[in-house]
Design a protein around this motif. Structure first.
Motif, PDB file in Angstrom:
ATOM      1  N   SER A 119      70.527 -38.876  35.570  1.00 15.49           N
ATOM      2  CA  SER A 119      69.266 -38.251  35.233  1.00 15.49           C
ATOM      3  C   SER A 119      68.135 -39.296  34.504  1.00 15.49           C
ATOM      4  CB  SER A 119      69.642 -37.325  34.171  1.00 15.49           C
ATOM      5  OG  SER A 119      68.334 -36.719  33.638  1.00 15.49           O
ATOM      6  N   ARG A 120      66.752 -39.404  35.256  1.00 15.45           N
ATOM      7  CA  ARG A 120      65.821 -39.845  34.942  1.00 15.45           C
ATOM      8  C   ARG A 120      66.308 -41.440  34.625  1.00 15.45           C
ATOM      9  NH1 ARG A 120      61.495 -36.801  33.176  1.00 15.45           N
ATOM     10  NH2 ARG A 120      61.951 -34.527  32.795  1.00 15.45           N
ATOM     11  N   LYS A 121      66.921 -42.182  35.121  1.00 16.06           N
ATOM     12  CA  LYS A 121      67.395 -43.543  35.186  1.00 16.06           C
ATOM     13  C   LYS A 121      66.531 -44.566  36.015  1.00 16.06           C
ATOM     14  CE  LYS A 121      72.240 -43.074  33.764  1.00 16.06           C
ATOM     15  NZ  LYS A 121      73.594 -43.341  34.058  1.00 16.06           N
ATOM     16  N   SER A 122      66.831 -45.639  35.733  1.00 11.00           N
ATOM     17  CA  SER A 122      65.951 -46.668  36.121  1.00 11.00           C
ATOM     18  C   SER A 122      65.908 -46.685  37.821  1.00 11.00           C
ATOM     19  CB  SER A 122      66.018 -48.113  35.819  1.00 11.00           C
ATOM     20  OG  SER A 122      67.304 -48.279  36.043  1.00 11.00           O
ATOM     21  N   MET A 123      67.030 -46.507  38.318  1.00 11.77           N
ATOM     22  CA  MET A 123      66.981 -46.615  39.889  1.00 11.77           C
ATOM     23  C   MET A 123      65.925 -45.510  40.477  1.00 11.77           C
ATOM     24  SD  MET A 123      70.475 -44.381  40.650  1.00 11.77           S
ATOM     25  CE  MET A 123      70.421 -44.544  42.244  1.00 11.77           C
ATOM     26  N   ILE A 124      65.459 -44.540  39.845  1.00  8.70           N
ATOM     27  CA  ILE A 124      64.668 -43.502  40.088  1.00  8.70           C
ATOM     28  C   ILE A 124      63.014 -44.195  39.557  1.00  8.70           C
ATOM     29  CG2 ILE A 124      63.479 -41.214  39.883  1.00  8.70           C
ATOM     30  CD1 ILE A 124      66.550 -40.412  39.137  1.00  8.70           C
TER      31      ILE A 124
ATOM     32  N   LEU B  69      61.532 -36.302  36.861  1.00  7.46           N
ATOM     33  CA  LEU B  69      62.619 -35.145  37.123  1.00  7.46           C
ATOM     34  C   LEU B  69      62.499 -34.871  38.306  1.00  7.46           C
ATOM     35  CD1 LEU B  69      63.868 -32.761  36.173  1.00  7.46           C
ATOM     36  CD2 LEU B  69      61.879 -31.525  35.720  1.00  7.46           C
ATOM     37  N   ASN B  70      61.563 -35.033  39.217  1.00  4.13           N
ATOM     38  CA  ASN B  70      61.431 -34.773  40.508  1.00  4.13           C
ATOM     39  C   ASN B  70      62.601 -35.461  41.340  1.00  4.13           C
ATOM     40  OD1 ASN B  70      60.720 -33.494  42.948  1.00  4.13           O
ATOM     41  ND2 ASN B  70      59.774 -35.423  43.675  1.00  4.13           N
ATOM     42  N   GLY B  71      62.639 -36.885  41.034  1.00  4.38           N
ATOM     43  CA  GLY B  71      63.476 -37.767  41.592  1.00  4.38           C
ATOM     44  C   GLY B  71      64.905 -37.608  41.183  1.00  4.38           C
ATOM     45  N   THR B  72      64.983 -37.174  39.835  1.00  6.11           N
ATOM     46  CA  THR B  72      66.375 -36.800  39.583  1.00  6.11           C
ATOM     47  C   THR B  72      66.902 -35.624  40.478  1.00  6.11           C
ATOM     48  OG1 THR B  72      65.772 -37.589  37.073  1.00  6.11           O
ATOM     49  CG2 THR B  72      67.603 -35.972  37.368  1.00  6.11           C
ATOM     50  N   THR B  73      66.081 -34.687  40.509  1.00  4.55           N
ATOM     51  CA  THR B  73      66.592 -33.421  41.299  1.00  4.55           C
ATOM     52  C   THR B  73      66.897 -33.753  42.729  1.00  4.55           C
ATOM     53  OG1 THR B  73      64.966 -32.003  40.152  1.00  4.55           O
ATOM     54  CG2 THR B  73      65.862 -31.201  41.915  1.00  4.55           C
ATOM     55  N   VAL B  74      66.175 -34.712  43.148  1.00  8.34           N
ATOM     56  CA  VAL B  74      66.636 -35.255  44.615  1.00  8.34           C
ATOM     57  C   VAL B  74      67.873 -35.751  44.655  1.00  8.34           C
ATOM     58  CG1 VAL B  74      65.963 -36.808  46.345  1.00  8.34           C
ATOM     59  CG2 VAL B  74      63.969 -35.552  45.324  1.00  8.34           C
ATOM     60  N   LEU B  75      68.206 -36.662  43.755  1.00 10.92           N
ATOM     61  CA  LEU B  75      69.356 -37.441  43.834  1.00 10.92           C
ATOM     62  C   LEU B  75      70.553 -36.425  43.187  1.00 10.92           C
ATOM     63  CD1 LEU B  75      68.464 -40.856  42.821  1.00 10.92           C
ATOM     64  CD2 LEU B  75      68.619 -40.036  45.088  1.00 10.92           C
TER      65      LEU B  75
ATOM     66  N   ILE C  21      80.371 -32.425  38.635  1.00  8.53           N
ATOM     67  CA  ILE C  21      79.484 -32.600  37.437  1.00  8.53           C
ATOM     68  C   ILE C  21      78.096 -33.249  37.495  1.00  8.53           C
ATOM     69  CG2 ILE C  21      79.424 -32.671  34.994  1.00  8.53           C
ATOM     70  CD1 ILE C  21      82.516 -32.457  34.882  1.00  8.53           C
ATOM     71  N   LEU C  22      77.132 -32.415  37.004  1.00  6.98           N
ATOM     72  CA  LEU C  22      75.877 -33.316  37.027  1.00  6.98           C
ATOM     73  C   LEU C  22      75.737 -33.561  35.540  1.00  6.98           C
ATOM     74  CD1 LEU C  22      73.584 -31.294  39.711  1.00  6.98           C
ATOM     75  CD2 LEU C  22      74.983 -33.267  39.897  1.00  6.98           C
ATOM     76  N   ARG C  23      75.397 -34.671  35.067  1.00 12.31           N
ATOM     77  CA  ARG C  23      75.053 -35.050  33.676  1.00 12.31           C
ATOM     78  C   ARG C  23      73.654 -35.152  33.469  1.00 12.31           C
ATOM     79  NH1 ARG C  23      74.323 -39.192  30.335  1.00 12.31           N
ATOM     80  NH2 ARG C  23      75.224 -39.133  27.959  1.00 12.31           N
ATOM     81  N   VAL C  24      72.903 -34.185  33.020  1.00  9.93           N
ATOM     82  CA  VAL C  24      71.490 -34.369  32.981  1.00  9.93           C
ATOM     83  C   VAL C  24      70.700 -34.053  31.681  1.00  9.93           C
ATOM     84  CG1 VAL C  24      71.597 -33.361  35.179  1.00  9.93           C
ATOM     85  CG2 VAL C  24      71.320 -31.660  33.321  1.00  9.93           C
ATOM     86  N   HIS C  25      69.593 -34.555  31.719  1.00  9.53           N
ATOM     87  CA  HIS C  25      68.560 -34.262  30.586  1.00  9.53           C
ATOM     88  C   HIS C  25      67.912 -32.650  30.739  1.00  9.53           C
ATOM     89  CE1 HIS C  25      68.643 -38.430  30.382  1.00  9.53           C
ATOM     90  NE2 HIS C  25      68.561 -38.606  29.204  1.00  9.53           N
ATOM     91  N   ASP C  26      67.733 -32.497  32.005  1.00  7.67           N
ATOM     92  CA  ASP C  26      66.984 -30.931  32.401  1.00  7.67           C
ATOM     93  C   ASP C  26      67.977 -30.159  32.866  1.00  7.67           C
ATOM     94  OD1 ASP C  26      64.089 -32.175  31.937  1.00  7.67           O
ATOM     95  OD2 ASP C  26      65.217 -33.768  33.221  1.00  7.67           O
ATOM     96  N   VAL C  27      68.309 -29.171  32.216  1.00  6.38           N
ATOM     97  CA  VAL C  27      69.548 -28.170  32.821  1.00  6.38           C
ATOM     98  C   VAL C  27      69.208 -27.361  33.797  1.00  6.38           C
ATOM     99  CG1 VAL C  27      71.262 -26.487  32.086  1.00  6.38           C
ATOM    100  CG2 VAL C  27      70.924 -28.409  30.659  1.00  6.38           C
ATOM    101  N   LYS C  28      67.816 -26.561  33.455  1.00  6.40           N
ATOM    102  CA  LYS C  28      67.529 -25.694  34.400  1.00  6.40           C
ATOM    103  C   LYS C  28      67.588 -26.058  35.925  1.00  6.40           C
ATOM    104  CE  LYS C  28      63.240 -22.638  35.087  1.00  6.40           C
ATOM    105  NZ  LYS C  28      62.801 -23.214  36.430  1.00  6.40           N
ATOM    106  N   GLU C  29      66.762 -27.326  36.140  1.00  2.00           N
ATOM    107  CA  GLU C  29      66.562 -27.494  37.418  1.00  2.00           C
ATOM    108  C   GLU C  29      67.874 -28.156  38.134  1.00  2.00           C
ATOM    109  OE1 GLU C  29      62.733 -28.287  35.151  1.00  2.00           O
ATOM    110  OE2 GLU C  29      64.851 -28.587  34.701  1.00  2.00           O
ATOM    111  N   ALA C  30      68.758 -28.449  37.443  1.00  2.00           N
ATOM    112  CA  ALA C  30      70.212 -29.002  37.832  1.00  2.00           C
ATOM    113  C   ALA C  30      70.909 -27.724  38.323  1.00  2.00           C
ATOM    114  CB  ALA C  30      71.062 -29.669  36.938  1.00  2.00           C
ATOM    115  N   VAL C  31      70.774 -26.747  37.505  1.00  2.00           N
ATOM    116  CA  VAL C  31      71.621 -25.294  37.844  1.00  2.00           C
ATOM    117  C   VAL C  31      70.990 -25.012  39.133  1.00  2.00           C
ATOM    118  CG1 VAL C  31      71.764 -23.096  37.157  1.00  2.00           C
ATOM    119  CG2 VAL C  31      72.262 -24.836  35.442  1.00  2.00           C
TER     120      VAL C  31
END
Length: 270
Positions: free
Chosen positions: A217-222, A234-240, A251-261
């Protein structure tokens, strides 16, 4: 997975919402600085579909400032007490590599221990987890948050990681730990290119026959790849996250729950 008596079925992937209570986390450091802000953030994550809330009181970003065990406990335990009172059904994961912090957190109601070092920074950690028969997330990392980014030399990164996990899992099993989750540790002792190599071969970690947690989630690789900021990632996080799900993450560990769900629901519909 048995979390304080609540059985969680990972046949459908679940979301772990991140609650940082540190002033220096790379994305949301300092935002959760009052009881009401924390309650509001956790309520939002639970309402959006988070199964777990992962609380961190020691930033593990590269070159993070050292935090004493006393300070980590002082930050962490009141928040666990607050959340278990306000949300009696909450499943709390605690992000720590210290056995005494883990033990105190479990005694206050935490249900999962999330250890960035898989016991490597505290030889008593696995014994403590086994003592309480708590689910254990073991991550791949070298060194510690202050040194990890200088420890990125591998012969074959995926092969080396699989060997690392096989040893760690064997150790955990020998102590009687039943529920183990594997976290490849994106961003920990890995270059941007290596992070993508691991993501590209993520399905190979299923050979361990354990649930895989993906924490990108929102890490530097993005944001370094795209030339943007963590706030714009956020968009890059959702892609990965979507790629992680397709490669077997549970399990997805995220800052943005709605988009991960939403990602889980869509991938599950394929």
């Amino acid at each position: 997975m048995n979390c304080n008596g609540t059985l969680i079925d990972l046949s459908t992937p679940k979301v772990m919402g991140i609650l940082n209570i540190t002033p220096d986390s790379f994305y949301d450091g300092g935002k959760n600085d009052s009881d009401q802000a924390i309650i509001d953030k956790v309520k939002q994550m639970l309402d959006e579909g988070a199964t777990f809330i992962d609380i961190g009181a020691y930033s593990s970003k590269p070159n993070a400032e050292f935090v004493s065990e006393t300070e980590e406990l002082a930050r962490l335990l009141p928040i666990i007490d607050l959340l278990t009172k306000v949300f009696p059904e909450i499943i709390i994961s605690v992000d720590t590599f210290r056995s005494q912090v883990a033990e105190a957190a479990i005694q206050h109601g935490a249900a999962i221990i999330n250890d960035i070092a898989a016991g490597g920074l505290d030889p008593k950690m696995m014994q403590t987890v086994a003592k309480y028969n708590t689910p254990y997330i073991m991550m791949h990392m070298r060194g510690n948050p202050q040194t990890m980014q200088s420890l990125t030399e591998y012969d074959d990164i995926v092969k080396d990681m699989l060997f690392y996990f096989s040893e760690k899992v064997s150790q955990a099993r020998s102590l009687g730990i039943n529920d183990i989750i594997i976290d490849p540790g994106f961003g920990f002792a890995k270059t941007t290119q290596q992070n993508f190599q691991v993501m590209n071969k993520l399905e190979l970690f299923q050979i361990l026959e354990l649930p895989i947690l993906s924490g990108i989630s929102r890490k530097s690789m993005i944001y370094k790849t795209l030339g943007i900021t963590p706030q714009e990632s956020l968009n890059g996080t959702t892609v990965l996250n979507t790629i992680s799900l397709q490669k077997g993450a549970k399990i997805l560990r995220v800052h943005d729950v709605k988009e991960a769900v939403e990602a889980i629901r869509l991938v599950d519909s394929l």
